[in-house]
Motif scaffolding. Structure first.
Motif, PDB file in Angstrom:
ATOM      1  N   VAL A   1       0.853  -1.186   0.000  1.00 34.23           N
ATOM      2  CA  VAL A   1       0.000   0.000   0.000  1.00 34.23           C
ATOM      3  C   VAL A   1       0.895   1.245   0.000  1.00 34.23           C
ATOM      4  O   VAL A   1       1.734   1.405   0.891  1.00 34.23           O
ATOM      5  CB  VAL A   1      -0.927   0.003   1.234  1.00 34.23           C
ATOM      6  CG1 VAL A   1      -1.772   1.271   1.249  1.00 34.23           C
ATOM      7  CG2 VAL A   1      -1.818  -1.233   1.227  1.00 34.23           C
TER       8      VAL A   1
ATOM      9  N   HIS B   1       0.969   4.277   0.981  1.00 30.83           N
ATOM     10  CA  HIS B   1       0.620   5.400   1.846  1.00 30.83           C
ATOM     11  C   HIS B   1       1.769   6.396   1.974  1.00 30.83           C
ATOM     12  O   HIS B   1       1.545   7.609   1.996  1.00 30.83           O
ATOM     13  CB  HIS B   1       0.232   4.892   3.233  1.00 30.83           C
ATOM     14  CG  HIS B   1      -1.140   4.326   3.301  1.00 30.83           C
ATOM     15  ND1 HIS B   1      -1.540   3.433   4.275  1.00 30.83           N
ATOM     16  CD2 HIS B   1      -2.237   4.508   2.513  1.00 30.83           C
ATOM     17  CE1 HIS B   1      -2.813   3.093   4.089  1.00 30.83           C
ATOM     18  NE2 HIS B   1      -3.241   3.721   3.023  1.00 30.83           N
TER      19      HIS B   1
ATOM     20  N   ASP C   1       1.973   8.554  -1.050  1.00 31.70           N
ATOM     21  CA  ASP C   1       0.777   9.393  -1.089  1.00 31.70           C
ATOM     22  C   ASP C   1       0.950  10.599  -0.164  1.00 31.70           C
ATOM     23  O   ASP C   1       0.705  11.744  -0.543  1.00 31.70           O
ATOM     24  CB  ASP C   1      -0.431   8.542  -0.665  1.00 31.70           C
ATOM     25  CG  ASP C   1      -1.755   9.247  -0.891  1.00 31.70           C
ATOM     26  OD1 ASP C   1      -1.806  10.213  -1.667  1.00 31.70           O
ATOM     27  OD2 ASP C   1      -2.747   8.807  -0.274  1.00 31.70           O
TER      28      ASP C   1
ATOM     29  N   ARG D   1      -5.649   9.826   9.706  1.00 34.74           N
ATOM     30  CA  ARG D   1      -5.827   8.519   9.068  1.00 34.74           C
ATOM     31  C   ARG D   1      -5.438   7.372   9.994  1.00 34.74           C
ATOM     32  O   ARG D   1      -5.808   6.229   9.746  1.00 34.74           O
ATOM     33  CB  ARG D   1      -4.981   8.437   7.793  1.00 34.74           C
ATOM     34  CG  ARG D   1      -5.442   9.356   6.681  1.00 34.74           C
ATOM     35  CD  ARG D   1      -4.442   9.354   5.535  1.00 34.74           C
ATOM     36  NE  ARG D   1      -4.353   8.063   4.891  1.00 34.74           N
ATOM     37  CZ  ARG D   1      -5.015   7.723   3.776  1.00 34.74           C
ATOM     38  NH1 ARG D   1      -5.812   8.589   3.196  1.00 34.74           N
ATOM     39  NH2 ARG D   1      -4.857   6.528   3.243  1.00 34.74           N
TER      40      ARG D   1
ATOM     41  N   ILE E   1     -10.415   2.274   5.742  1.00 41.76           N
ATOM     42  CA  ILE E   1      -9.383   1.957   4.762  1.00 41.76           C
ATOM     43  C   ILE E   1      -9.299   0.451   4.543  1.00 41.76           C
ATOM     44  O   ILE E   1      -9.202  -0.037   3.410  1.00 41.76           O
ATOM     45  CB  ILE E   1      -8.027   2.522   5.223  1.00 41.76           C
ATOM     46  CG1 ILE E   1      -8.023   4.055   5.087  1.00 41.76           C
ATOM     47  CG2 ILE E   1      -6.875   1.909   4.422  1.00 41.76           C
ATOM     48  CD1 ILE E   1      -6.815   4.721   5.697  1.00 41.76           C
TER      49      ILE E   1
ATOM     50  N   GLU F   1     -10.254   0.206   0.665  1.00 44.40           N
ATOM     51  CA  GLU F   1      -9.124   0.427  -0.222  1.00 44.40           C
ATOM     52  C   GLU F   1      -8.573  -0.906  -0.715  1.00 44.40           C
ATOM     53  O   GLU F   1      -8.429  -1.859   0.052  1.00 44.40           O
ATOM     54  CB  GLU F   1      -8.016   1.223   0.486  1.00 44.40           C
ATOM     55  CG  GLU F   1      -8.370   2.690   0.658  1.00 44.40           C
ATOM     56  CD  GLU F   1      -7.195   3.513   1.171  1.00 44.40           C
ATOM     57  OE1 GLU F   1      -6.138   2.924   1.476  1.00 44.40           O
ATOM     58  OE2 GLU F   1      -7.337   4.738   1.276  1.00 44.40           O
ATOM     59  N   THR F   2      -8.272  -0.966  -1.997  1.00 46.34           N
ATOM     60  CA  THR F   2      -7.688  -2.156  -2.612  1.00 46.34           C
ATOM     61  C   THR F   2      -6.498  -1.714  -3.465  1.00 46.34           C
ATOM     62  O   THR F   2      -6.336  -0.525  -3.764  1.00 46.34           O
ATOM     63  CB  THR F   2      -8.697  -2.875  -3.518  1.00 46.34           C
ATOM     64  OG1 THR F   2      -9.021  -2.000  -4.627  1.00 46.34           O
ATOM     65  CG2 THR F   2      -9.975  -3.223  -2.755  1.00 46.34           C
TER      66      THR F   2
ATOM     67  N   SER G   1      -7.871   0.054  -6.448  1.00 43.20           N
ATOM     68  CA  SER G   1      -8.263   1.448  -6.230  1.00 43.20           C
ATOM     69  C   SER G   1      -7.042   2.347  -6.104  1.00 43.20           C
ATOM     70  O   SER G   1      -7.069   3.521  -6.512  1.00 43.20           O
ATOM     71  CB  SER G   1      -9.153   1.567  -4.981  1.00 43.20           C
ATOM     72  OG  SER G   1      -8.427   1.347  -3.785  1.00 43.20           O
ATOM     73  N   TRP G   2      -5.951   1.803  -5.577  1.00 41.99           N
ATOM     74  CA  TRP G   2      -4.727   2.595  -5.470  1.00 41.99           C
ATOM     75  C   TRP G   2      -4.137   2.879  -6.851  1.00 41.99           C
ATOM     76  O   TRP G   2      -3.591   3.972  -7.084  1.00 41.99           O
ATOM     77  CB  TRP G   2      -3.698   1.896  -4.589  1.00 41.99           C
ATOM     78  CG  TRP G   2      -3.834   2.287  -3.150  1.00 41.99           C
ATOM     79  CD1 TRP G   2      -4.278   1.521  -2.112  1.00 41.99           C
ATOM     80  CD2 TRP G   2      -3.525   3.568  -2.586  1.00 41.99           C
ATOM     81  NE1 TRP G   2      -4.269   2.239  -0.943  1.00 41.99           N
ATOM     82  CE2 TRP G   2      -3.814   3.493  -1.208  1.00 41.99           C
ATOM     83  CE3 TRP G   2      -3.044   4.756  -3.118  1.00 41.99           C
ATOM     84  CZ2 TRP G   2      -3.635   4.590  -0.356  1.00 41.99           C
ATOM     85  CZ3 TRP G   2      -2.864   5.841  -2.276  1.00 41.99           C
ATOM     86  CH2 TRP G   2      -3.163   5.754  -0.913  1.00 41.99           C
TER      87      TRP G   2
ATOM     88  N   ALA H   1      -5.966   5.739  -8.079  1.00 45.24           N
ATOM     89  CA  ALA H   1      -5.581   6.943  -7.351  1.00 45.24           C
ATOM     90  C   ALA H   1      -4.240   7.490  -7.828  1.00 45.24           C
ATOM     91  O   ALA H   1      -4.047   8.708  -7.905  1.00 45.24           O
ATOM     92  CB  ALA H   1      -5.526   6.656  -5.853  1.00 45.24           C
TER      93      ALA H   1
ATOM     94  N   PHE I   1     -12.116   9.853  -4.206  1.00 47.59           N
ATOM     95  CA  PHE I   1     -11.730   9.273  -2.918  1.00 47.59           C
ATOM     96  C   PHE I   1     -12.975   9.091  -2.051  1.00 47.59           C
ATOM     97  O   PHE I   1     -13.210   8.030  -1.460  1.00 47.59           O
ATOM     98  CB  PHE I   1     -10.725  10.212  -2.248  1.00 47.59           C
ATOM     99  CG  PHE I   1     -10.116   9.718  -0.967  1.00 47.59           C
ATOM    100  CD1 PHE I   1     -10.171   8.378  -0.592  1.00 47.59           C
ATOM    101  CD2 PHE I   1      -9.462  10.612  -0.125  1.00 47.59           C
ATOM    102  CE1 PHE I   1      -9.596   7.937   0.599  1.00 47.59           C
ATOM    103  CE2 PHE I   1      -8.887  10.185   1.059  1.00 47.59           C
ATOM    104  CZ  PHE I   1      -8.952   8.855   1.422  1.00 47.59           C
TER     105      PHE I   1
ATOM    106  N   ARG J   1     -15.096   6.248  -3.330  1.00 49.74           N
ATOM    107  CA  ARG J   1     -14.564   4.922  -3.005  1.00 49.74           C
ATOM    108  C   ARG J   1     -14.963   4.517  -1.585  1.00 49.74           C
ATOM    109  O   ARG J   1     -15.231   3.334  -1.333  1.00 49.74           O
ATOM    110  CB  ARG J   1     -13.040   4.910  -3.169  1.00 49.74           C
ATOM    111  CG  ARG J   1     -12.596   4.901  -4.617  1.00 49.74           C
ATOM    112  CD  ARG J   1     -11.117   4.650  -4.770  1.00 49.74           C
ATOM    113  NE  ARG J   1     -10.285   5.819  -4.560  1.00 49.74           N
ATOM    114  CZ  ARG J   1      -9.942   6.687  -5.501  1.00 49.74           C
ATOM    115  NH1 ARG J   1     -10.407   6.543  -6.734  1.00 49.74           N
ATOM    116  NH2 ARG J   1      -9.146   7.716  -5.231  1.00 49.74           N
TER     117      ARG J   1
END
Length: 238
Positions: free
Chosen positions: A141, A143, A146, A173, A182, A186-187, A190-191, A194, A224, A227
């Motif tokens: 992930v 993060h 991001d 978060r 999350i 979130e998958t 989906s990332w 993004a 976002f 989602r």
């Protein structure tokens, strides 16, 4: 069911408190299934995502259990140490409220970065997206990348108040409700989407187009939000 129509203020906490009170009074006994998300939303006069936030808050507090493909059920709390509800001091911000706030603030930071940002700021954004791609390629992930991307944008504004505000959004978060949202929604797929949204923001900033940068950031935050408002991935509450 004795539910009251809610005002659009601190919605998920109001919803959670009503459900908590009904459970405490025995309206929903141990093992009972909480009404479907869509039915609660209709009775309360709120959106389904707001109900979802409340149900996840109750799950985090140990009031209910979300069962895969079945629904949300009341847990036995008789042997548990009472935990402070999410309405207590130090309350966690609602995830969807955070996203809406980010849309407002970060739309303007993106526009400002496009207008006043320096080459080093754009380079930092490029490195952040590269980090996101590399992490995603390893099925991790992204993060960290991001966060680096959004902080590079606000750092380009050269305003410590804005920087600390965006940092506060990111720290939120780590709260249990946001973290659970999350986990559910979130998958890696989906990332990947993004990351593409981040690239569009970068293109507008690098082109020094404030209006396009603002629009691209708004589009990213809207998606976002969508989602987090989509159907439950791992569980069903309706």
């Amino acid at each position: 069911m004795p539910l009251q129509t809610l005002e659009p203020q601190r919605l998920y906490r109001q919803i959670a408190e009503q459900l908590r009170e009904l459970i405490g009074k025995g309206e929903f006994g141990v093992g009972a299934r909480i009404p479907a998300e869509r039915d609660l939303a209709r009775q309360l006069g709120v959106s389904r995502p707001s109900v979802r936030e409340a149900l996840i808050a109750l799950e985090v507090e140990g009031w209910v259990e979300v069962r895969t493909g079945s629904g949300v059920y009341v847990l036995d709390r008789s042997s548990r140490t009472p935990a402070p509800p999410n309405g207590a001091a130090g309350i966690e911000w609602g995830p969807l409220e955070i996203i809406r706030a980010r849309r407002m603030v970060e739309g303007e930071t993106a526009a400002t970065a496009a207008q006043y940002g320096k080459r080093k700021d754009v380079d930092a954004m490029r490195r952040a997206i590269r980090m996101m791609r590399e992490l995603a390629a390893r099925n991790e992930v992204p993060h960290e990348g991001d966060r680096a991307f959004h902080l590079a944008i606000v750092n380009a504004c050269d305003n410590v108040v804005l920087t600390e505000t965006v940092q506060g959004f990111w720290e939120s978060r780590h709260g249990p409700i946001f973290a659970r949202m999350i986990d559910y929604f979130e998958t890696m797929e989906s990332w990947q989407v993004a990351i593409g949204e981040h690239e569009l923001i970068l293109e507008a900033i690098a082109a020094r187009d404030p209006a396009a940068a603002r629009s691209a950031m708004h589009e990213h935050m809207d998606k976002f939000h969508q989602r987090f408002s989509a159907s439950w991935r791992r569980t069903k509450a309706s």
